[in-house]
Write a protein that holds these residues in place. Structure first.
Motif, PDB file in Angstrom:
ATOM      1  N   LYS A 299     -10.979   0.664   4.829  1.00 11.12           N
ATOM      2  CA  LYS A 299     -11.587   1.559   4.963  1.00 11.12           C
ATOM      3  C   LYS A 299     -12.139   2.748   4.684  1.00 11.12           C
ATOM      4  O   LYS A 299     -11.394   4.136   5.086  1.00 11.12           O
ATOM      5  N   GLY A 300     -12.562   2.659   6.109  1.00  8.96           N
ATOM      6  CA  GLY A 300     -13.097   3.655   6.859  1.00  8.96           C
ATOM      7  C   GLY A 300     -12.385   4.094   8.054  1.00  8.96           C
ATOM      8  O   GLY A 300     -12.614   5.223   8.497  1.00  8.96           O
ATOM      9  N   LEU A 301     -11.280   3.368   8.943  1.00 13.44           N
ATOM     10  CA  LEU A 301      -9.662   4.102   9.032  1.00 13.44           C
ATOM     11  C   LEU A 301      -9.008   4.593   8.523  1.00 13.44           C
ATOM     12  O   LEU A 301      -9.039   6.288   9.032  1.00 13.44           O
ATOM     13  N   LEU A 302      -8.653   4.489   6.975  1.00 13.81           N
ATOM     14  CA  LEU A 302      -8.466   5.827   6.873  1.00 13.81           C
ATOM     15  C   LEU A 302      -8.965   7.022   6.101  1.00 13.81           C
ATOM     16  O   LEU A 302      -8.044   7.934   6.210  1.00 13.81           O
ATOM     17  N   ARG A 303     -10.423   6.871   6.363  1.00 15.41           N
ATOM     18  CA  ARG A 303     -10.841   7.824   5.727  1.00 15.41           C
ATOM     19  C   ARG A 303     -11.290   8.661   7.429  1.00 15.41           C
ATOM     20  O   ARG A 303     -10.987  10.081   7.602  1.00 15.41           O
ATOM     21  N   ALA A 304     -10.435   8.228   8.643  1.00 16.36           N
ATOM     22  CA  ALA A 304     -10.901   8.867  10.011  1.00 16.36           C
ATOM     23  C   ALA A 304      -9.535   8.668  10.535  1.00 16.36           C
ATOM     24  O   ALA A 304      -8.982   9.451  11.302  1.00 16.36           O
ATOM     25  N   ASN A 305      -8.403   9.047   9.148  1.00 17.92           N
ATOM     26  CA  ASN A 305      -7.358   9.594   9.531  1.00 17.92           C
ATOM     27  C   ASN A 305      -6.825   8.774  10.619  1.00 17.92           C
ATOM     28  O   ASN A 305      -6.107   9.851  11.888  1.00 17.92           O
ATOM     29  N   ALA A 306      -6.344   7.469  10.959  1.00 10.44           N
ATOM     30  CA  ALA A 306      -5.788   6.835  11.374  1.00 10.44           C
ATOM     31  C   ALA A 306      -4.241   6.159  11.425  1.00 10.44           C
ATOM     32  O   ALA A 306      -4.112   6.630  10.427  1.00 10.44           O
TER      33      ALA A 306
ATOM     34  N   ILE B 234       0.015   3.595   0.019  1.00  6.41           N
ATOM     35  CA  ILE B 234      -1.710   3.462  -0.201  1.00  6.41           C
ATOM     36  C   ILE B 234      -1.809   4.154  -0.897  1.00  6.41           C
ATOM     37  O   ILE B 234      -1.038   5.160  -1.409  1.00  6.41           O
ATOM     38  N   LYS B 235      -2.850   3.944  -1.896  1.00  2.97           N
ATOM     39  CA  LYS B 235      -3.634   5.001  -2.803  1.00  2.97           C
ATOM     40  C   LYS B 235      -4.347   6.035  -2.439  1.00  2.97           C
ATOM     41  O   LYS B 235      -5.288   5.384  -1.752  1.00  2.97           O
ATOM     42  N   ALA B 236      -4.107   6.796  -3.493  1.00  2.00           N
ATOM     43  CA  ALA B 236      -4.759   8.302  -2.953  1.00  2.00           C
ATOM     44  C   ALA B 236      -6.380   7.694  -3.218  1.00  2.00           C
ATOM     45  O   ALA B 236      -7.072   9.033  -2.205  1.00  2.00           O
ATOM     46  N   GLU B 237      -6.853   7.309  -4.200  1.00  2.00           N
ATOM     47  CA  GLU B 237      -7.903   7.122  -3.908  1.00  2.00           C
ATOM     48  C   GLU B 237      -8.931   6.597  -2.729  1.00  2.00           C
ATOM     49  O   GLU B 237     -10.277   6.470  -2.694  1.00  2.00           O
ATOM     50  N   ALA B 238      -7.805   5.687  -2.242  1.00  2.00           N
ATOM     51  CA  ALA B 238      -8.512   4.904  -1.194  1.00  2.00           C
ATOM     52  C   ALA B 238      -8.883   5.939   0.523  1.00  2.00           C
ATOM     53  O   ALA B 238      -9.731   5.145   1.084  1.00  2.00           O
TER      54      ALA B 238
ATOM     55  N   LYS C 285      -6.050  -4.352  -3.813  1.00  2.00           N
ATOM     56  CA  LYS C 285      -6.309  -4.177  -4.760  1.00  2.00           C
ATOM     57  C   LYS C 285      -6.862  -2.357  -4.676  1.00  2.00           C
ATOM     58  O   LYS C 285      -6.082  -1.548  -5.495  1.00  2.00           O
ATOM     59  N   SER C 286      -7.612  -2.632  -4.090  1.00  2.09           N
ATOM     60  CA  SER C 286      -8.548  -0.841  -4.465  1.00  2.09           C
ATOM     61  C   SER C 286      -7.981  -0.132  -3.217  1.00  2.09           C
ATOM     62  O   SER C 286      -8.273   0.799  -3.618  1.00  2.09           O
ATOM     63  N   ILE C 287      -7.360  -0.572  -2.451  1.00  3.64           N
ATOM     64  CA  ILE C 287      -6.607   0.582  -0.926  1.00  3.64           C
ATOM     65  C   ILE C 287      -4.887   0.503  -1.031  1.00  3.64           C
ATOM     66  O   ILE C 287      -4.518   1.477  -1.516  1.00  3.64           O
TER      67      ILE C 287
ATOM     68  N   LYS D 122      -0.822  -0.162  -3.083  1.00  2.44           N
ATOM     69  CA  LYS D 122       0.546  -0.663  -4.079  1.00  2.44           C
ATOM     70  C   LYS D 122       0.491  -2.321  -4.400  1.00  2.44           C
ATOM     71  O   LYS D 122      -0.288  -2.542  -2.975  1.00  2.44           O
ATOM     72  N   GLY D 123       0.988  -2.237  -5.181  1.00  4.81           N
ATOM     73  CA  GLY D 123       1.899  -4.112  -5.320  1.00  4.81           C
ATOM     74  C   GLY D 123       2.717  -4.419  -4.660  1.00  4.81           C
ATOM     75  O   GLY D 123       2.807  -4.718  -3.638  1.00  4.81           O
ATOM     76  N   LYS D 124       3.668  -2.999  -4.212  1.00  2.00           N
ATOM     77  CA  LYS D 124       4.813  -3.838  -3.009  1.00  2.00           C
ATOM     78  C   LYS D 124       3.747  -3.852  -1.955  1.00  2.00           C
ATOM     79  O   LYS D 124       4.324  -4.730  -0.590  1.00  2.00           O
ATOM     80  N   MET D 125       2.872  -2.736  -1.565  1.00  2.00           N
ATOM     81  CA  MET D 125       2.308  -3.003  -0.206  1.00  2.00           C
ATOM     82  C   MET D 125       1.328  -4.499   0.130  1.00  2.00           C
ATOM     83  O   MET D 125       1.682  -5.427   0.969  1.00  2.00           O
ATOM     84  N   ILE D 126       1.073  -5.399  -1.007  1.00  4.49           N
ATOM     85  CA  ILE D 126       0.095  -5.714  -1.187  1.00  4.49           C
ATOM     86  C   ILE D 126       1.139  -7.321  -0.874  1.00  4.49           C
ATOM     87  O   ILE D 126       1.071  -8.115  -0.331  1.00  4.49           O
ATOM     88  N   ILE D 127       2.148  -7.645  -1.740  1.00 10.28           N
ATOM     89  CA  ILE D 127       2.373  -8.322  -1.306  1.00 10.28           C
ATOM     90  C   ILE D 127       3.677  -8.027  -0.099  1.00 10.28           C
ATOM     91  O   ILE D 127       3.738  -9.359   0.502  1.00 10.28           O
ATOM     92  N   ALA D 128       3.956  -6.829   0.634  1.00  9.84           N
ATOM     93  CA  ALA D 128       4.790  -7.134   2.072  1.00  9.84           C
ATOM     94  C   ALA D 128       3.863  -8.479   3.111  1.00  9.84           C
ATOM     95  O   ALA D 128       3.852  -8.149   3.703  1.00  9.84           O
ATOM     96  N   PHE D 129       1.711  -7.369   2.461  1.00  8.22           N
ATOM     97  CA  PHE D 129       1.069  -8.095   3.593  1.00  8.22           C
ATOM     98  C   PHE D 129       1.125  -9.825   3.445  1.00  8.22           C
ATOM     99  O   PHE D 129       0.891 -10.830   4.527  1.00  8.22           O
ATOM    100  N   LEU D 130       1.351 -10.778   2.389  1.00  7.37           N
ATOM    101  CA  LEU D 130       1.305 -11.742   2.270  1.00  7.37           C
ATOM    102  C   LEU D 130       1.957 -12.274   2.628  1.00  7.37           C
ATOM    103  O   LEU D 130       2.567 -13.257   3.099  1.00  7.37           O
ATOM    104  N   VAL D 131       3.603 -11.686   2.286  1.00  8.68           N
ATOM    105  CA  VAL D 131       4.849 -12.187   2.952  1.00  8.68           C
ATOM    106  C   VAL D 131       4.793 -12.469   4.755  1.00  8.68           C
ATOM    107  O   VAL D 131       5.014 -13.042   5.469  1.00  8.68           O
ATOM    108  N   VAL D 132       3.895 -11.013   5.344  1.00  7.59           N
ATOM    109  CA  VAL D 132       3.880 -11.330   6.585  1.00  7.59           C
ATOM    110  C   VAL D 132       3.164 -11.506   7.592  1.00  7.59           C
ATOM    111  O   VAL D 132       3.509 -13.021   7.739  1.00  7.59           O
TER     112      VAL D 132
END
Length: 304
Positions: free
Chosen positions: A79-86, A145-149, A274-276, A278-288
């Protein structure tokens, strides 16, 4: 001496051996990591990844390798990386590599399974993390990525130890205190893993493990990968557990798959993600993670 007495003695001997060896190793590695973090703090890592604009994939992988995060503690840092625009790609490389390549896992791996197996594990985990991060960025998964993240909550931040410099303190003593604090936190997991591993070593029939999870069983590797994800076990516990299974006849390919599945992902981490994402990204993470676990298992069995 009866067989049951011999089993008890073997179990206790293994417990004492692992407890002493892994405790000393954990303290040594944690202290070294503490020294590294004095010179490369999390804020510095964020700055490095942010300045790369998504192109520092190898840098992200190696930075992940020197951060002692488990799969769940990686999430707040992400989350810190997201807010640092990495860059999205570098963030994903860090997300995959950090729990799999943290110094505790690598150190325990080297002592338990030897240098050759450790180098294989490190190379596969780093390589797949980099390829996955690059591929997900090029495929446009950043849109999941969810906007609220990106929103900075008022209460977010490190609450203990980050701003505790109320008076000058010896740097090396401060690192040692931090090392002991970390050790106390993981001690229940470490002892639990050692106890479970010791009991498997002393009591589980070798014939059973060899039949179910030996290298002759082609399905042992994917089963171990799938079991590893819901079986959230810290590295401090999964390494001695895996060593006991290997000693009982479990194929090292399946052991490799179990370690990657359990260290790289967990149900707890998926819930936090799930707080960061959306569903498709989580599925991709698990697949990796599953692909990495199964692929590493089969590749190890083929090569060695």
């Amino acid at each position: 001496m009866t067989i049951s007495n011999q089993m008890i003695i073997d179990t206790l001997n293994m417990f004492v051996f692992l407890a002493v060896e892994l405790t000393l190793l954990f303290l040594l590695i944690s202290y070294i990591v503490g020294v590294l973090q004095e010179y490369i703090p999390p804020s510095k890592i964020q700055t490095i990844l942010s300045s790369k604009n998504g192109k520092g994939y190898i840098v992200a992988g190696f930075l992940g390798a020197i951060t002692p995060f488990c799969s769940c503690s990686t999430i707040p840092f992400l989350k810190g990386l997201l807010r640092a625009n990495a860059g999205f790609g570098t963030m994903m490389v860090f997300l995959f590599a950090s729990p799999l390549l943290n110094p505790i896992i690598i150190g325990l791996f080297a002592v338990t399974f030897g240098l050759e197996v450790t180098i294989f594990y490190f190379t596969v985990a780093l390589g797949v993390s980099i390829v996955a991060g690059y591929s997900l960025e090029k495929l446009g998964f950043e849109k999941y990525i969810k906007a609220e993240a990106y929103i900075e909550p008022q209460s977010e931040g490190c609450n203990t130890g980050c701003s505790a410099k109320v008076k000058p303190e010896n740097k090396w003593m401060k690192i040692w205190k931090s090392t002991l604090s970390d050790f106390k936190k993981v001690l229940p997991y470490l002892i639990g893993g050692i106890a479970l591993g010791s009991m498997i070593y002393g009591f589980m029939p070798t014939e059973f493990v060899a039949h179910v999870a030996s290298k002759e069983n082609p399905f042992a590797i994917p089963i171990a990968a799938v079991i590893g994800i819901p079986l959230y076990i810290r590295a401090e516990a999964v390494i001695p557990l895996s060593a006991a299974l290997a000693a009982k006849g479990m194929g090292l390919g399946a052991v490799m798959s179990l370690i990657i599945g359990s260290a790289g992902a967990s149900l707890t981490e998926v819930i936090l993600l799930k707080s960061i994402f959306k569903g498709k990204m989580i599925i991709a993470f698990l697949v990796v993670i599953l692909t990495m676990a199964v692929g590493a298992g089969y590749l190890y069995s083929y090569m060695f």
